[in-house]
Design a protein around this motif. Structure first.
Motif, mmCIF file in Angstrom:
data_model
loop_
_atom_site.group_PDB
_atom_site.id
_atom_site.type_symbol
_atom_site.label_atom_id
_atom_site.label_comp_id
_atom_site.label_asym_id
_atom_site.label_seq_id
_atom_site.Cartn_x
_atom_site.Cartn_y
_atom_site.Cartn_z
ATOM 1 N N LEU A 134 53.377 63.214 59.784
ATOM 2 C CA LEU A 134 54.330 63.106 60.898
ATOM 3 C C LEU A 134 55.274 64.297 60.900
ATOM 4 C CD1 LEU A 134 55.530 59.381 60.549
ATOM 5 C CD2 LEU A 134 53.961 60.283 62.281
ATOM 6 N N ASP A 135 55.673 64.745 62.093
ATOM 7 C CA ASP A 135 56.754 65.737 62.145
ATOM 8 C C ASP A 135 58.081 64.972 62.225
ATOM 9 O OD1 ASP A 135 57.403 65.142 64.924
ATOM 10 O OD2 ASP A 135 55.480 66.117 65.363
ATOM 11 N N PHE A 136 59.182 65.663 62.042
ATOM 12 C CA PHE A 136 60.460 64.959 61.937
ATOM 13 C C PHE A 136 60.891 64.266 63.232
ATOM 14 C CE2 PHE A 136 60.846 67.631 58.108
ATOM 15 C CZ PHE A 136 61.052 66.593 57.204
ATOM 16 N N ASP A 137 60.482 64.840 64.371
ATOM 17 C CA ASP A 137 60.827 64.187 65.644
ATOM 18 C C ASP A 137 60.151 62.818 65.730
ATOM 19 O OD1 ASP A 137 62.463 66.132 66.523
ATOM 20 O OD2 ASP A 137 60.951 67.161 67.777
ATOM 21 N N SER A 138 58.866 62.801 65.424
ATOM 22 C CA SER A 138 58.131 61.515 65.480
ATOM 23 C C SER A 138 58.714 60.548 64.459
ATOM 24 C CB SER A 138 56.655 61.709 65.162
ATOM 25 O OG SER A 138 56.154 62.830 65.803
ATOM 26 N N MET A 139 59.056 61.085 63.293
ATOM 27 C CA MET A 139 59.595 60.226 62.229
ATOM 28 C C MET A 139 60.884 59.544 62.700
ATOM 29 S SD MET A 139 60.089 61.501 58.331
ATOM 30 C CE MET A 139 58.702 62.602 58.310
ATOM 31 N N GLU A 140 61.703 60.318 63.372
ATOM 32 C CA GLU A 140 62.979 59.767 63.850
ATOM 33 C C GLU A 140 62.742 58.691 64.909
ATOM 34 O OE1 GLU A 140 66.059 62.605 63.994
ATOM 35 O OE2 GLU A 140 67.139 61.550 65.585
ATOM 36 N N LYS A 141 61.764 58.941 65.769
ATOM 37 C CA LYS A 141 61.447 57.951 66.819
ATOM 38 C C LYS A 141 60.853 56.673 66.216
ATOM 39 C CE LYS A 141 60.632 61.056 70.663
ATOM 40 N NZ LYS A 141 59.729 62.202 70.581
ATOM 41 N N LEU A 142 59.930 56.851 65.275
ATOM 42 C CA LEU A 142 59.217 55.700 64.726
ATOM 43 C C LEU A 142 60.079 54.881 63.759
ATOM 44 C CD1 LEU A 142 55.782 57.424 64.051
ATOM 45 C CD2 LEU A 142 56.195 55.607 65.705
ATOM 46 N N TYR A 143 60.933 55.545 63.027
ATOM 47 C CA TYR A 143 61.763 54.839 62.036
ATOM 48 C C TYR A 143 63.194 54.797 62.552
ATOM 49 C CZ TYR A 143 57.508 55.359 59.372
ATOM 50 O OH TYR A 143 56.202 55.312 58.984
ATOM 51 N N SER A 144 64.006 55.760 62.114
ATOM 52 C CA SER A 144 65.378 55.796 62.613
ATOM 53 C C SER A 144 65.962 57.143 62.228
ATOM 54 C CB SER A 144 66.203 54.669 61.969
ATOM 55 O OG SER A 144 66.205 54.833 60.556
ATOM 56 N N SER A 145 67.098 57.467 62.806
ATOM 57 C CA SER A 145 67.701 58.759 62.463
ATOM 58 C C SER A 145 68.259 58.707 61.042
ATOM 59 C CB SER A 145 68.782 59.132 63.473
ATOM 60 O OG SER A 145 69.708 58.093 63.553
ATOM 61 N N ARG A 146 68.703 57.525 60.598
ATOM 62 C CA ARG A 146 69.224 57.455 59.223
ATOM 63 C C ARG A 146 68.076 57.634 58.218
ATOM 64 N NH1 ARG A 146 70.492 51.258 57.347
ATOM 65 N NH2 ARG A 146 68.496 50.435 58.039
ATOM 66 N N PHE A 147 66.893 57.162 58.600
ATOM 67 C CA PHE A 147 65.709 57.342 57.754
ATOM 68 C C PHE A 147 65.435 58.851 57.590
ATOM 69 C CE2 PHE A 147 61.193 57.820 56.903
ATOM 70 C CZ PHE A 147 60.887 56.768 56.057
ATOM 71 N N THR A 148 65.344 59.546 58.730
ATOM 72 C CA THR A 148 65.038 60.983 58.704
ATOM 73 C C THR A 148 66.121 61.773 57.982
ATOM 74 O OG1 THR A 148 64.101 60.563 60.857
ATOM 75 C CG2 THR A 148 64.176 62.848 60.165
ATOM 76 N N SER A 149 67.381 61.377 58.191
ATOM 77 C CA SER A 149 68.431 62.163 57.543
ATOM 78 C C SER A 149 68.450 61.929 56.032
ATOM 79 C CB SER A 149 69.806 61.917 58.179
ATOM 80 O OG SER A 149 70.216 60.613 57.928
ATOM 81 N N ARG A 150 68.046 60.742 55.609
ATOM 82 C CA ARG A 150 67.886 60.484 54.164
ATOM 83 C C ARG A 150 66.836 61.430 53.570
ATOM 84 N NH1 ARG A 150 71.491 59.066 51.894
ATOM 85 N NH2 ARG A 150 72.144 57.022 51.215
ATOM 86 N N ILE A 151 65.702 61.515 54.283
ATOM 87 C CA ILE A 151 64.601 62.373 53.807
ATOM 88 C C ILE A 151 65.071 63.829 53.755
ATOM 89 C CG2 ILE A 151 62.253 63.223 54.303
ATOM 90 C CD1 ILE A 151 62.178 60.265 53.607
#
Ligand SMILES: [Zn+2]
Length: 327
Positions: A288-305
């Motif tokens: 997954l790229d980060f945009d998809s990751m943010e859409k599929l999970y959440s922005s807090r998920f992506t920012s943790r990563i």
């Protein structure tokens, strides 16, 4: 799923029980073959008790009792000889002479046998397949990569070396609060690199658990929504989740291939976040790229990563073609 230490101790208990059972079987065999052995056996027992009493009471009759025991032992050996059996046939037998199968040496330190058994069970608990066990840094074959640079000026060999070195560095140091995300298209060898990291961690005696994101989320969901009808299945799933929370290194393979729901997205975030708080390391692989990751999970998920994971991008079909599909 029990801890590797508990499984190793269980195995030692079984070894002790088996050796006791085997000794009892041999004694019964001798009693049948030579009925006089029963009397010698009880005399030896009495002698032993008397010797102990003597020691506790200033050595009274010590020599006399000792001679009595020696005489009975000679008789025991002559019975064994008459049956063509070795002198030590009725001696206690231990698989480990250092700790007598207790797992601890005379100084109370973990015996080498217990350490080896624990390593065996850590390995079994890792959930890695036989193929993954062979995917190691040592088996990495650089000769398969082309040294010819492409348009970007980098060769497949350059990329392979960079990935190899930084993955190896991670597997030697992850306990210092390091986490890793392996990003790359399907088939670029993310699982291969994950296996290399896991195998090296296991060799260092670290506990590791590997699971695909799909299976991991399925287990979390089944527990949460009471999908296990069999109580044994439920308790085994719960113990797997406990193990996942406690291992030194968790590898979540193929993030994004699971059935993503509000629950799984939140559960994965919780799992990763709790491990970060407890200073436990996690490796996540994904295409997954980060945009998809943010859409599929959440922005807090992506920012943790982005905040807590080292991101390693594995590029190029070359790696897959030349190395990672090699069996
Ligand atoms: Zn031992």
């Amino acid at each position: 799923m029990q801890s590797a230490h508990a499984l190793a101790m269980n195995e030692l208990n079984k070894i002790r029980e088996n050796n006791i059972t085997e000794l009892e079987r041999k004694k019964a065999e001798i009693r049948t073959a030579a009925p006089e052995y029963s009397k010698i056996e009880s005399d030896l027992m009495k002698g032993g008790n008397a010797l102990l009493r003597s020691v506790l009471h200033g050595g009274k009759d010590f020599e006399k009792i000792k001679n009595f025991i020696q005489e009975k032992q000679k008789k025991k050996i002559s019975i064994l000889k008459s049956l063509n059996l070795p002198d030590d046939y009725l001696d206690e037998h231990f698989n480990c002479d250092i700790c007598h199968d207790t797992g601890f040496d005379e100084n109370g330190k973990k015996c080498v046998c217990l350490k080896a058994l624990t390593m065996k069970y850590i390995d079994i608990n890792s959930n890695m397949t036989a193929l993954m066990k062979k995917q190691t840094f040592e088996n990495f074959d650089f000769s398969l990569f082309s040294p010819v640079p492409d348009n970007s000026g980098k060769s497949s060999l350059d990329i392979a070396k960079t990935v190899y070195n930084s993955a190896k560095d991670f597997s030697d140091n992850f306990e210092n609060g390091l986490n890793l995300m392996l990003k790359g298209n399907a088939g670029t060898g993310k699982t291969y690199i994950s296996s290399c990291i896991a195998n090296r961690a296991l060799a260092r005696g670290k506990t590791v658990y590997y699971q695909t994101s799909y299976k991991l989320c399925e287990t979390l969901e089944n527990v949460k929504f009471g999908k296990y009808e069999n109580p044994d299945e439920l308790s085994s799933a719960v113990s797997v989740i406990k193990y996942i929370n406690s291992v030194d290194l968790l590898i979540i393979d193929d993030l994004g291939t699971e059935f993503i729901t509000q629950f799984t997205a939140a559960a994965l975030f919780d799992l990763i976040n709790t491990r970060l708080i407890n200073n436990k390391s996690t490796v996540i692989s994904t295409n997954l790229d980060f945009d998809s990751m943010e859409k599929l999970y959440s922005s807090r998920f992506t920012s943790r990563i982005l905040g807590d994971f080292k991101i390693m991008i594995i590029t190029g079909g070359d790696l897959r073609k030349q190395m990672f599909e090699k069996r």
